[in-house]
Design a protein around this motif. Structure first.
Motif, PDB file in Angstrom:
ATOM      1  N   LYS A   3       0.821  -1.153   0.531  1.00 16.31           N
ATOM      2  CA  LYS A   3       0.250  -0.022   0.406  1.00 16.31           C
ATOM      3  C   LYS A   3       0.274   0.978   0.065  1.00 16.31           C
ATOM      4  CE  LYS A   3      -3.727  -2.742   1.787  1.00 16.31           C
ATOM      5  NZ  LYS A   3      -4.982  -2.355   3.472  1.00 16.31           N
ATOM      6  N   ILE A   4       1.850   1.197   0.503  1.00 13.08           N
ATOM      7  CA  ILE A   4       2.967   2.349   0.926  1.00 13.08           C
ATOM      8  C   ILE A   4       3.547   2.430  -0.810  1.00 13.08           C
ATOM      9  CG2 ILE A   4       5.676   3.125   2.116  1.00 13.08           C
ATOM     10  CD1 ILE A   4       2.729   3.370   3.961  1.00 13.08           C
ATOM     11  N   LEU A   5       3.958   1.772  -1.208  1.00 12.18           N
ATOM     12  CA  LEU A   5       4.088   1.463  -3.002  1.00 12.18           C
ATOM     13  C   LEU A   5       3.507   2.038  -3.188  1.00 12.18           C
ATOM     14  CD1 LEU A   5       6.258  -1.733  -2.979  1.00 12.18           C
ATOM     15  CD2 LEU A   5       7.271   0.343  -2.065  1.00 12.18           C
ATOM     16  N   ASN A   6       1.944   2.687  -3.229  1.00 12.35           N
ATOM     17  CA  ASN A   6       1.066   3.378  -4.249  1.00 12.35           C
ATOM     18  C   ASN A   6       2.225   4.995  -4.337  1.00 12.35           C
ATOM     19  OD1 ASN A   6      -0.073   0.974  -4.479  1.00 12.35           O
ATOM     20  ND2 ASN A   6      -1.680   1.466  -3.076  1.00 12.35           N
ATOM     21  N   PHE A   7       2.398   5.295  -3.606  1.00 14.46           N
ATOM     22  CA  PHE A   7       3.173   6.690  -3.409  1.00 14.46           C
ATOM     23  C   PHE A   7       3.890   6.429  -4.575  1.00 14.46           C
ATOM     24  CE2 PHE A   7       1.053   6.736   0.685  1.00 14.46           C
ATOM     25  CZ  PHE A   7       0.569   8.318   0.430  1.00 14.46           C
ATOM     26  N   LEU A   8       4.708   5.278  -5.133  1.00 12.14           N
ATOM     27  CA  LEU A   8       6.060   5.677  -6.511  1.00 12.14           C
ATOM     28  C   LEU A   8       4.988   5.685  -7.725  1.00 12.14           C
ATOM     29  CD1 LEU A   8       8.294   2.657  -4.991  1.00 12.14           C
ATOM     30  CD2 LEU A   8       9.138   4.775  -5.434  1.00 12.14           C
ATOM     31  N   SER A  85       9.836   9.497  -0.971  1.00 15.02           N
ATOM     32  CA  SER A  85       9.506   9.497   0.729  1.00 15.02           C
ATOM     33  C   SER A  85       9.274  10.905   1.488  1.00 15.02           C
ATOM     34  CB  SER A  85      11.385   9.751   2.043  1.00 15.02           C
ATOM     35  OG  SER A  85      12.031  10.617   1.037  1.00 15.02           O
ATOM     36  N   LYS A  86       9.271  12.252   0.289  1.00  7.54           N
ATOM     37  CA  LYS A  86       9.458  13.579   0.623  1.00  7.54           C
ATOM     38  C   LYS A  86       7.464  13.719   0.838  1.00  7.54           C
ATOM     39  CE  LYS A  86       8.331  17.635  -1.398  1.00  7.54           C
ATOM     40  NZ  LYS A  86       8.755  18.202  -3.013  1.00  7.54           N
ATOM     41  N   MET A 125      15.495   4.156   2.496  1.00  6.25           N
ATOM     42  CA  MET A 125      16.180   3.194   1.857  1.00  6.25           C
ATOM     43  C   MET A 125      16.355   1.600   1.788  1.00  6.25           C
ATOM     44  SD  MET A 125      18.093   3.680   5.798  1.00  6.25           S
ATOM     45  CE  MET A 125      19.196   2.750   5.585  1.00  6.25           C
ATOM     46  N   ALA A 126      14.564   0.712   1.582  1.00  8.62           N
ATOM     47  CA  ALA A 126      14.388   0.067   0.955  1.00  8.62           C
ATOM     48  C   ALA A 126      13.831   0.304  -0.367  1.00  8.62           C
ATOM     49  CB  ALA A 126      13.337  -0.739   1.450  1.00  8.62           C
ATOM     50  N   VAL A 127      13.185   0.926  -0.541  1.00 10.17           N
ATOM     51  CA  VAL A 127      12.606   1.607  -1.567  1.00 10.17           C
ATOM     52  C   VAL A 127      14.066   1.691  -3.024  1.00 10.17           C
ATOM     53  CG1 VAL A 127      11.949   3.652  -3.088  1.00 10.17           C
ATOM     54  CG2 VAL A 127      10.591   2.492  -1.522  1.00 10.17           C
ATOM     55  N   LEU A 128      15.466   2.264  -2.027  1.00 11.68           N
ATOM     56  CA  LEU A 128      16.295   2.801  -2.827  1.00 11.68           C
ATOM     57  C   LEU A 128      16.964   1.646  -3.092  1.00 11.68           C
ATOM     58  CD1 LEU A 128      18.694   5.155  -3.796  1.00 11.68           C
ATOM     59  CD2 LEU A 128      19.669   5.267  -1.734  1.00 11.68           C
ATOM     60  N   ARG A 305       3.294   0.274  10.056  1.00 15.45           N
ATOM     61  CA  ARG A 305       3.154   1.217  11.429  1.00 15.45           C
ATOM     62  C   ARG A 305       3.055   2.855  10.711  1.00 15.45           C
ATOM     63  NH1 ARG A 305       6.222   1.854  16.393  1.00 15.45           N
ATOM     64  NH2 ARG A 305       7.704   3.347  15.400  1.00 15.45           N
ATOM     65  N   VAL A 306       3.473   3.092   9.013  1.00 17.69           N
ATOM     66  CA  VAL A 306       3.498   4.290   8.622  1.00 17.69           C
ATOM     67  C   VAL A 306       1.319   4.124   7.902  1.00 17.69           C
ATOM     68  CG1 VAL A 306       3.376   5.393   6.490  1.00 17.69           C
ATOM     69  CG2 VAL A 306       5.528   5.362   8.376  1.00 17.69           C
ATOM     70  N   ASN A 307       1.851   3.288   7.627  1.00 21.42           N
ATOM     71  CA  ASN A 307       0.066   2.606   6.485  1.00 21.42           C
ATOM     72  C   ASN A 307      -0.917   2.732   7.650  1.00 21.42           C
ATOM     73  OD1 ASN A 307      -1.095   1.894   5.010  1.00 21.42           O
ATOM     74  ND2 ASN A 307      -1.663  -0.101   5.544  1.00 21.42           N
ATOM     75  N   GLU A 308      -0.145   2.562   9.283  1.00 22.38           N
ATOM     76  CA  GLU A 308      -1.503   2.563  10.219  1.00 22.38           C
ATOM     77  C   GLU A 308      -1.432   3.983  10.754  1.00 22.38           C
ATOM     78  OE1 GLU A 308      -1.761   1.342  14.810  1.00 22.38           O
ATOM     79  OE2 GLU A 308      -0.186   0.780  13.957  1.00 22.38           O
ATOM     80  N   ILE A 309      -1.160   4.877  10.016  1.00 25.86           N
ATOM     81  CA  ILE A 309      -1.397   6.853  10.284  1.00 25.86           C
ATOM     82  C   ILE A 309      -2.345   7.237   9.651  1.00 25.86           C
ATOM     83  CG2 ILE A 309      -0.284   8.182   9.970  1.00 25.86           C
ATOM     84  CD1 ILE A 309       1.759   7.771  12.157  1.00 25.86           C
ATOM     85  N   LEU A 310      -1.624   5.779   8.475  1.00 26.18           N
ATOM     86  CA  LEU A 310      -3.134   6.813   7.106  1.00 26.18           C
ATOM     87  C   LEU A 310      -4.075   5.855   7.158  1.00 26.18           C
ATOM     88  CD1 LEU A 310       0.142   6.561   4.225  1.00 26.18           C
ATOM     89  CD2 LEU A 310      -0.688   8.431   5.421  1.00 26.18           C
ATOM     90  N   GLU A 311      -3.615   4.707   7.050  1.00 28.85           N
ATOM     91  CA  GLU A 311      -5.513   4.406   6.818  1.00 28.85           C
ATOM     92  C   GLU A 311      -6.481   4.434   8.614  1.00 28.85           C
ATOM     93  OE1 GLU A 311      -4.719  -0.130   6.676  1.00 28.85           O
ATOM     94  OE2 GLU A 311      -4.698  -0.427   4.709  1.00 28.85           O
ATOM     95  N   THR A 312      -5.691   5.336   9.968  1.00 23.66           N
ATOM     96  CA  THR A 312      -6.414   5.809  10.355  1.00 23.66           C
ATOM     97  C   THR A 312      -8.323   6.403  10.060  1.00 23.66           C
ATOM     98  OG1 THR A 312      -4.956   5.341  12.359  1.00 23.66           O
ATOM     99  CG2 THR A 312      -7.078   6.057  12.245  1.00 23.66           C
TER     100      THR A 312
END
Length: 574
Positions: A3-8, A85-86, A125-128, A305-312
């Motif tokens: 889900k986070i990779l959708n930002f790519l 990341s930005k 770092m993982a995306v890079l 953890r980041v997705n938990e924020i975005l999905e709240t």
């Protein structure tokens, strides 16, 4: 993580270009061993110098092409990861801004900071690494296998013997590492919490000589994090030595069986050299995969953890269609009850009152009686459990949150100032306020005198949290910030507690003139501040214990009488 990779997605065209460049780079690397084999078998063996020079020049061109492709791919991958990341950080920040206080309480400030900074850095770092290795590793591995098979199918059995062992090693390490990485991030939250409390509460800590206690708290959290991090690093540190050992064993087996095939005439020396290179490529690609598996578990935890924020989903939402009213009817509470999450009993219960424009409505009560809860509900930091709050005749749930808060000038219980100068802090209430408006607000708030006495006046810098100002100075700037807004409703939440009685008296007189057309709510524990209020509401354990003027309450409210007697002398009461 997916889900986070959708930002790519906004970078999909650049990613396609990275894949193309990576493909070119990999092809050049796979092509070179074959050229080297030709030099050995056809050039060196036959002593053909022109052939060696021609193939050597071709190898230089191929290497140059691969190098340029690698540099361009690395640059684009780095730029894409940073922009990713930005955008993710901005999305998280925007989401957090939409949270009600209930969501803030759920996550905690320390955890929100960690998720916005450290966790997103781990994902970056993982995306890079994925952009650089996720395409390179499979291409190099399958390309190496195909090229090795074309050189010598029988010798290629060595590859198929070693690969399952490598894959099993990587899988086991990743499976064991995932829960440990999750624990690391949780313990990092704890460390940040202790550090944040220590920095913000340094005055209290020193005043009570609790420095050693705080040091022990920090050392405990730090040691806990360190111990878990060491466990993770010990586990992940096994990856490279194990894979290097397998790589070297594979090379030894290849040379051993390859020499036997050369001796039997089934293989040439150049082919063995090329085959060794392909083996190295295959093993190197597996090592790249292992590096990804070292980073991906931690990045996966961080992404969760980041997705938990975005999905709240914030509990407090704006209405689909906002109702508007231009009449000033003031503020009204209708049978309002509110429970804090997890609390055994309501913070306030069945509260009803009205506050009209041009009047001062005071709310008084002991600590914990629910006074500040009323302010939080008016500002819609929380929603009522039962009942209604009306502003100008409209339920605040039918008003857009931004529109609602534009109608309110709020002075919090603890004056909070921001880094910048005094101009910036007062204009925080109204960003386009003129110089005259700022000065007028400061004068009414009794802040103008001390501001002009400062070396740079309104240009004087305020440190983070206003630590270079006294409590009374911070409160007065905070009051000026609300006054410059000229709202329909003023909420002063115990905003005069740091002021001396003389300054308080001057401020009350100046305020009376300034806010005569607005609804004024003064929340306080000081009787002197509200003796002249049009209406005083007495709270006791979350319930209304009396309503009226000072004189009326002195006659019929026992709770109010107790508050007055505890603060004023007989002469002052008379």
């Amino acid at each position: 993580m997916l889900k986070i990779l959708n930002f790519l997605m906004p970078h999909r065209f650049v990613i396609c270009l990275i894949i193309l460049l990576t493909f070119i780079q990999t092809l050049t690397q796979l092509y070179l061993p074959g050229l080297m084999a030709d030099i050995v078998d056809n050039g060196i063996v036959n002593g053909d110098i022109p052939y060696i020079l021609n193939i050597g020049f071709l190898m230089i061109l191929v290497t140059l092409g691969g190098t340029i492709s690698a540099i361009c791919a690395s640059y684009l991958a780095s730029k894409t990861a940073i922009n990713f990341s930005k955008n993710l950080r901005s999305a998280v920040f925007t989401k957090v801004q939409s949270f009600s206080l209930k969501e803030y309480d759920k996550f905690g400030a320390a955890s929100l900071i960690t998720r916005t900074t450290n966790d997103i850095t781990q994902i970056q770092m993982a995306v890079l690494m994925m952009l650089r290795m996720m395409f390179t590793a499979p291409l190099m591995m399958f390309g190496g296998i195909i090229m090795a098979l074309t050189r010598d199918p029988k010798l290629s059995l060595v590859i198929f013997l070693v690969m399952p062992i490598v894959i099993l090693t990587i899988t086991v390490l990743a499976k064991k590492g995932l829960p440990l990485f999750k624990a690391v991030q949780t313990k990092l939250d704890k460390l940040n919490l202790v550090m944040r409390e220590n920095l913000t509460g340094i005055r209290v800590i020193r005043a009570f000589n609790r420095i050693n206690h705080e040091k022990e708290r920090f050392d405990s959290a730090n040691s806990d994090l360190t111990a878990t991090a060491i466990k993770v690093n010990k586990l992940m540190a096994l990856a490279m030595p194990l894979l290097t050992l397998l790589l070297n064993l594979t090379a030894v087996l290849t040379i051993w069986f390859g020499s036997l095939r050369i001796d039997s005439g089934s293989m040439q020396v150049g082919d063995l050299m090329a085959f060794l290179q392909y083996i190295m490529f295959i093993m190197f690609s597996l090592m790249m995969v292992s590096m990804m598996f070292v980073m991906l578990p931690r990045a996966t935890v961080s992404a969760g953890r980041v997705n938990e924020i975005l999905e709240t989903i914030p509990k407090i939402k704006d209405p689909k269609t906002e109702k508007n009213t231009y009449s000033k009817k003031g503020l009204e509470f209708k049978d309002v009850t509110f429970n804090y999450p997890g609390a055994e009993k309501p913070a306030i219960e069945n509260i009803s009152f009205s506050a009209k424009p041009g009047e001062v409505t005071a709310i008084i009560g002991s600590t914990g009686s629910g006074k500040s809860t009323l302010a939080n509900l008016i500002l819609r930091f929380y929603d009522t459990s039962n009942g209604q709050i009306l502003i100008n005749g409209l339920d605040i749930k039918d008003i857009n949150q931004q529109s609602l808060r534009k109608k309110i000038g709020y002075v919090p219980q603890q004056a909070l100032l921001f880094s910048g100068n005094i101009w910036d802090n007062i204009r925080y209430g109204k960003k386009d306020a003129s110089e005259k408006e700022v000065r007028d607000a400061a004068q009414i708030a009794q802040a103008l005198e001390f501001i002009t006495d400062m070396e740079k006046g309104f240009d004087s810098e305020i440190n983070q949290g206003g630590i270079n100002l006294s409590g009374g100075q911070k409160q007065r700037i905070s009051i000026a910030r609300a006054l410059v807004r000229k709202p329909d409703i003023y909420i002063f939440d115990d905003s005069f507690s740091a002021l001396d009685y003389k300054t308080d008296s001057k401020l009350q007189i100046a305020l009376k003139e300034e806010i005569q057309h607005s609804t004024v709510i003064i929340i306080t524990q000081r009787v002197n501040t509200i003796k002249n209020a049009n209406r005083i509401i007495v709270l006791d354990q979350g319930k209304v214990a009396g309503t009226g003027t000072h004189q009326q309450l002195m006659e019929n409210s026992e709770v109010y009488q107790q508050i007055v007697f505890s603060q004023l002398s007989k002469e002052e009461i008379a």
